[in-house]
Motif scaffolding. Structure first.
Motif, mmCIF file in Angstrom:
data_model
loop_
_atom_site.group_PDB
_atom_site.id
_atom_site.type_symbol
_atom_site.label_atom_id
_atom_site.label_comp_id
_atom_site.label_asym_id
_atom_site.label_seq_id
_atom_site.Cartn_x
_atom_site.Cartn_y
_atom_site.Cartn_z
ATOM 1 N N GLY A 84 1.676 -6.475 0.649
ATOM 2 C CA GLY A 84 0.238 -6.754 0.586
ATOM 3 C C GLY A 84 -0.269 -7.128 -0.800
ATOM 4 O O GLY A 84 -1.104 -8.023 -0.943
ATOM 5 N N ASP A 113 -6.516 0.885 -3.866
ATOM 6 C CA ASP A 113 -7.450 1.390 -2.850
ATOM 7 C C ASP A 113 -8.266 2.572 -3.381
ATOM 8 O O ASP A 113 -9.463 2.673 -3.117
ATOM 9 N N GLY A 128 -7.706 -3.894 -2.591
ATOM 10 C CA GLY A 128 -6.995 -4.913 -3.374
ATOM 11 C C GLY A 128 -7.787 -6.183 -3.597
ATOM 12 O O GLY A 128 -7.999 -6.603 -4.745
ATOM 13 N N GLY A 184 0.818 -1.206 0.000
ATOM 14 C CA GLY A 184 0.000 0.000 0.000
ATOM 15 C C GLY A 184 0.856 1.262 0.000
ATOM 16 O O GLY A 184 0.420 2.322 -0.425
HETATM 17 O O1 KG4 Z 1 1.780 -4.574 2.856
HETATM 18 P P1 KG4 Z 1 0.436 -4.091 3.264
HETATM 19 O O2 KG4 Z 1 -0.394 -4.934 4.190
HETATM 20 O O3 KG4 Z 1 0.497 -2.671 3.916
HETATM 21 C C1 KG4 Z 1 1.479 -1.755 3.670
HETATM 22 O O4 KG4 Z 1 1.318 -0.992 2.708
HETATM 23 O O5 KG4 Z 1 2.459 -1.792 4.419
HETATM 24 O O6 KG4 Z 1 -0.364 -3.835 1.908
HETATM 25 C C2 KG4 Z 1 -1.684 -3.384 1.887
HETATM 26 C C3 KG4 Z 1 -2.081 -3.180 0.435
HETATM 27 C C4 KG4 Z 1 -3.418 -2.462 0.307
HETATM 28 O O7 KG4 Z 1 -3.259 -1.383 -0.581
HETATM 29 C C5 KG4 Z 1 -4.328 -3.540 -0.287
HETATM 30 O O8 KG4 Z 1 -5.366 -3.019 -1.085
HETATM 31 C C6 KG4 Z 1 -3.353 -4.389 -1.066
HETATM 32 O O9 KG4 Z 1 -2.206 -4.440 -0.231
HETATM 33 N N1 KG4 Z 1 -3.847 -5.752 -1.344
HETATM 34 C C7 KG4 Z 1 -4.034 -6.235 -2.583
HETATM 35 C C8 KG4 Z 1 -4.589 -7.536 -2.439
HETATM 36 N N2 KG4 Z 1 -4.699 -7.800 -1.097
HETATM 37 C C9 KG4 Z 1 -4.232 -6.689 -0.451
HETATM 38 N N3 KG4 Z 1 -3.812 -5.671 -3.785
HETATM 39 C C10 KG4 Z 1 -4.130 -6.401 -4.863
HETATM 40 N N4 KG4 Z 1 -4.669 -7.647 -4.811
HETATM 41 C C11 KG4 Z 1 -4.910 -8.251 -3.630
HETATM 42 N N5 KG4 Z 1 -5.441 -9.482 -3.595
#
Ligand code: KG4
Length: 337
Positions: free
Chosen positions: A268, A166, A179, A136
């Protein structure tokens, strides 16, 4: 025997994990998603306050699950950055206090190194390797020639890919974080909307997502203004094809160009089913091995922080109690604190 207690509080998950000689004894995560959902994004001040409330319970539960007490711990590890400043402070102050009270080392961990090393729960890292860090807050291609040595070879020049997911989800009326809902909707849709492939920034392996985000928002708004229907599955599919297509294209080009042994997904967005599928197709039958983290490791947790801490403990990379957080800590400046 080495026991590490790790704390993660960089964004909207309060997490504590304990490892014993690399084995995960407990992994507690208190997520705040249901609170931030109604704002359509993380409210930093609210997140910091919730970390303050949650951290004692997470620490207690992690110790209970591991059947240990604080005095059994050999080192306290914590995410020092990057992340939200107030949130990072909560975790760091907790870790410093414990290190001081129990007279044990304090280990500073980089959040993205955590996402990369989370892969050690499923396989061995083989160097040189290319990490595709997609979350994110970050979109980076990181080259590792050796353990704990990181070189950014490509990065986003504006928005991160997860942030773009998002924002697009929001305009499509899908829940936060966007996501997974987009990933699911895209499976039902077809590539019906013509979206621009983002212009390549200067660096060969750099990314840009703000143009794609704006293109989706403008297209949805103009269709609505004309009274035309917007197909959420088709828009999700059209967007995902372009957003993930760019990650796949740059990551595979870099992997072959740098002659790495392994490609490792992290962050993520590495939970994305289309990204996983496309990367498998590309590297299957090639000399490059692909390592994909288990789904539980793609979201923020402290088990991944403990993994990095094990390596730093061995090398005696400890921080003084004067350590501060670094919300913009660059992974290629890891050992500067
Ligand atoms: O790494 P993370 O938990 O948080 C940080 O940014 O540190 O990542 C969260 C991000 C969010 O933007 C969410 O929408 C995305 O990961 N995400 C995804 C999926 N699952 C989570 N993006 C695309 N496809 C997914 N299945």
């Amino acid at each position: 025997m080495t026991r590490i207690l790790a704390i993660e509080s960089s964004c909207d998950e309060t997490a504590v994990a304990i490892t014993e000689d690399g084995k995960l004894l407990s992994n507690v995560v208190a997520t705040q998603i249901s609170v931030h959902e109604k704002y359509g994004g993380v409210m930093p001040e609210v997140a910091s306050r919730l970390h303050c409330e949650n951290i004692p319970f997470c620490l207690k539960e992690a110790l209970e699950k591991a059947n240990l007490s604080f005095s059994d711990i050999d080192a306290f590890a914590v995410t020092r950055g990057p992340g939200l400043i107030g949130c990072l402070h909560v975790g760091l102050q907790a870790a410093k206090t414990l290190a001081l009270l129990y007279d044990k080392p304090l280990i500073p961990v980089h959040h993205l190194a955590g996402h990369i090393y989370a892969n050690e729960y499923v396989g061995e890292l083989k160097f040189p390797l290319l990490c595709v860090v997609v979350s994110g807050g970050n979109t980076e291609l990181v080259l590792m020639e050796r353990p704990m040595q990181f070189r950014i070879v490509g990065e986003t020049k504006d928005d991160a890919v997860g942030e773009c997911y998002d924002k697009v989800a929001r305009v499509l009326g899908l829940p936060y974080p966007g996501g997974l809902p987009i990933d699911k909707a895209a499976k039902e849709g077809k590539h019906a909307y013509d979206l621009p492939t983002p212009a390549s920034p200067d660096g060969e392996y750099d990314f840009s997502y703000s143009g794609l985000k704006t293109a989706v928002i403008n297209l949805v708004n103009s269709l609505k203004m004309k009274g035309e229907p917007v197909s959420v599955p088709d828009m999700a599919r059209s967007f995902q094809d372009v957003a993930i297509g760019m990650v796949v294209e740059k990551a595979s080009k870099a992997a072959f160009a740098f002659g790495v042994k392994q490609v490792v997904l992290a962050g993520g967005v590495s939970a994305n089913s289309y990204l996983r599928e496309r990367m498998k197709e590309i590297f299957e039958g090639s000399p490059i091995e692909l390592l994909i983290p288990p789904l539980w490791c793609t979201t923020d947790n402290a088990a991944m922080i403990a993994k990095v801490a094990e390596h730093l403990y061995e090398k005696k990379v400890f921080a003084p109690l004067t350590l501060g957080v670094d919300p913009n800590w660059k992974i290629d400046h890891y050992l500067e604190f």
